[in-house]
Design an enzyme around this catalytic site. Sequence first.
Site, short mmCIF file in Angstrom:
data_model
loop_
_atom_site.label_atom_id
_atom_site.label_comp_id
_atom_site.label_asym_id
_atom_site.label_seq_id
_atom_site.Cartn_x
_atom_site.Cartn_y
_atom_site.Cartn_z
N ASP A 1 -5.74 -6.57 5.20
CA ASP A 1 -7.07 -6.24 4.43
C ASP A 1 -7.93 -7.35 4.11
O ASP A 1 -9.17 -7.26 4.18
CB ASP A 1 -6.33 -5.65 3.13
CG ASP A 1 -7.51 -4.68 2.59
OD1 ASP A 1 -8.70 -4.77 2.79
OD2 ASP A 1 -7.10 -3.93 1.60
N LYS B 1 3.75 -14.78 5.09
CA LYS B 1 3.91 -15.95 3.92
C LYS B 1 5.30 -15.99 3.96
O LYS B 1 5.99 -15.67 2.83
CB LYS B 1 3.26 -15.17 2.68
CG LYS B 1 3.57 -16.08 1.45
CD LYS B 1 2.36 -17.18 1.41
CE LYS B 1 2.54 -18.09 0.60
NZ LYS B 1 1.65 -19.45 0.70
N ASP C 1 -2.20 -18.44 3.79
CA ASP C 1 -3.04 -19.36 2.93
C ASP C 1 -3.99 -20.31 3.97
O ASP C 1 -5.18 -20.57 3.89
CB ASP C 1 -2.55 -20.19 1.80
CG ASP C 1 -1.13 -20.73 1.96
OD1 ASP C 1 -0.71 -20.08 3.22
OD2 ASP C 1 -0.59 -21.58 1.37
N TYR D 1 0.73 -1.38 0.10
CA TYR D 1 0.10 0.02 0.12
C TYR D 1 0.81 1.39 0.00
O TYR D 1 0.28 2.19 0.43
CB TYR D 1 -0.90 0.01 1.15
CG TYR D 1 -2.18 -0.99 1.07
CD1 TYR D 1 -1.56 -2.50 1.28
CD2 TYR D 1 -3.35 -0.90 0.77
CE1 TYR D 1 -2.64 -3.50 0.96
CE2 TYR D 1 -4.35 -1.90 0.66
CZ TYR D 1 -3.84 -3.18 0.70
OH TYR D 1 -4.55 -4.28 0.44
#
Length: 340
Positions: A231, A174, A207, A125
């Site tokens: 988000d 991740k 995930d 972002y």
Amino acid sequence: MNYKFTLIPGDGIGPEITKSAIRVIEGAGIKVDWEITEAGLCAFDKYKDPLPQDTIDSVAKNKIALKGPLTTPVGKSFRSVNVALRKEFDLYVNKRPAKTYQGIKTLYFDHIDIMMFRENTEEFYSGIEHYIDSSRTAAETIGIVTKRGCERIVRYAFEYSRKNNRKKVTAVHKANIMKYTGGIFLKVAQDIAAEYHEIEFNDKIVDNMAMQMVMNPYQFDVIVTTNLFGDILSDLASGLVGGLGMAPGANIGSDIGIYEAVHGSAPDIAGKNLANPAAIILASVMMLEDVGELKASQRIEKAVAVVLAEGKKVTKDINPVNYVSTDEMTDAILEKLDTK
Ligand code: NAI
């Protein structure tokens, strides 16, 4: 005590729902002198500037703002004013509770109470992106993650947990694929967790986290993560508790807080007195908690919970058959406020 806060009514349903929040805050006995300012599409149409300097100055001066949703044109025109406000004031914490309320239909679960902290200023972002070929068939977005940025959001999540007697913090990342950016975040989370012996800590790859949240959300208490994952996962969490109509959010920096509903400006129902005011009212609850008005915040949350549980005076998104207007639902919340 009289407070002075900034009010940004915003676009679409913003003026209707912020009016509800103001009435409820006043009804709970909190006196606020609201400085009304403009931002978003309405400001752009008027001043050719979606974030006028007067609005920035007002938030900088008053430190606390209640903000209605702001329309962001898709793929053209100005960039998100929400992101600009977060950057302008370095609002590094995005605080998003996901809580079930009796009376709100959920697909699978009751009694969910998750608090999510999303890093709000870094990573994808940052707005650093460009096409990498002249015919614009490939593009690159750069996501910068810093140790300092990770430290302050993780610390905030642990301090919140300690103060609010939360039992467990889960860090989501991740780091198996994004070994550097994800790696910094995970290492910081592990190091800070070691300072809080009384709070259980674990980490999950994003995930797997998405699946686990849907399979068994009860295993989560407080979640802390980077910007993009936060988000997405915070919307997933909203889905678990009945959708965005009920979701409040706070953007918090070292001395400034901007409180808002998570949903958008809902142009399809704007001006029709149909919007559900619960999310912005629950955002006001977070705002009052943060300025230390705990009694008023609890009264308001309880009144909202009672109105939802009774289910008689709720808006169309909650009960599509038997519904009332935004103003009538607000009246019902005001009636349930225990001001003794
Ligand atoms: P949206 O959240 O405005 O609307 C999605 C659906 O939910 C619509 O059917 C709408 O009627 C309904 N809805 C939303 N809030 C509601 C409420 N309080 N009561 C009853 N129904 C409600 O999302 P959409 O359509 O994707 O975005 C519209 C605009 O809002 C876009 O310009 C977007 O950029 C902006 N937006 C602004 C946000 C903010 O200021 N924090 C957050 C999300 C979107």
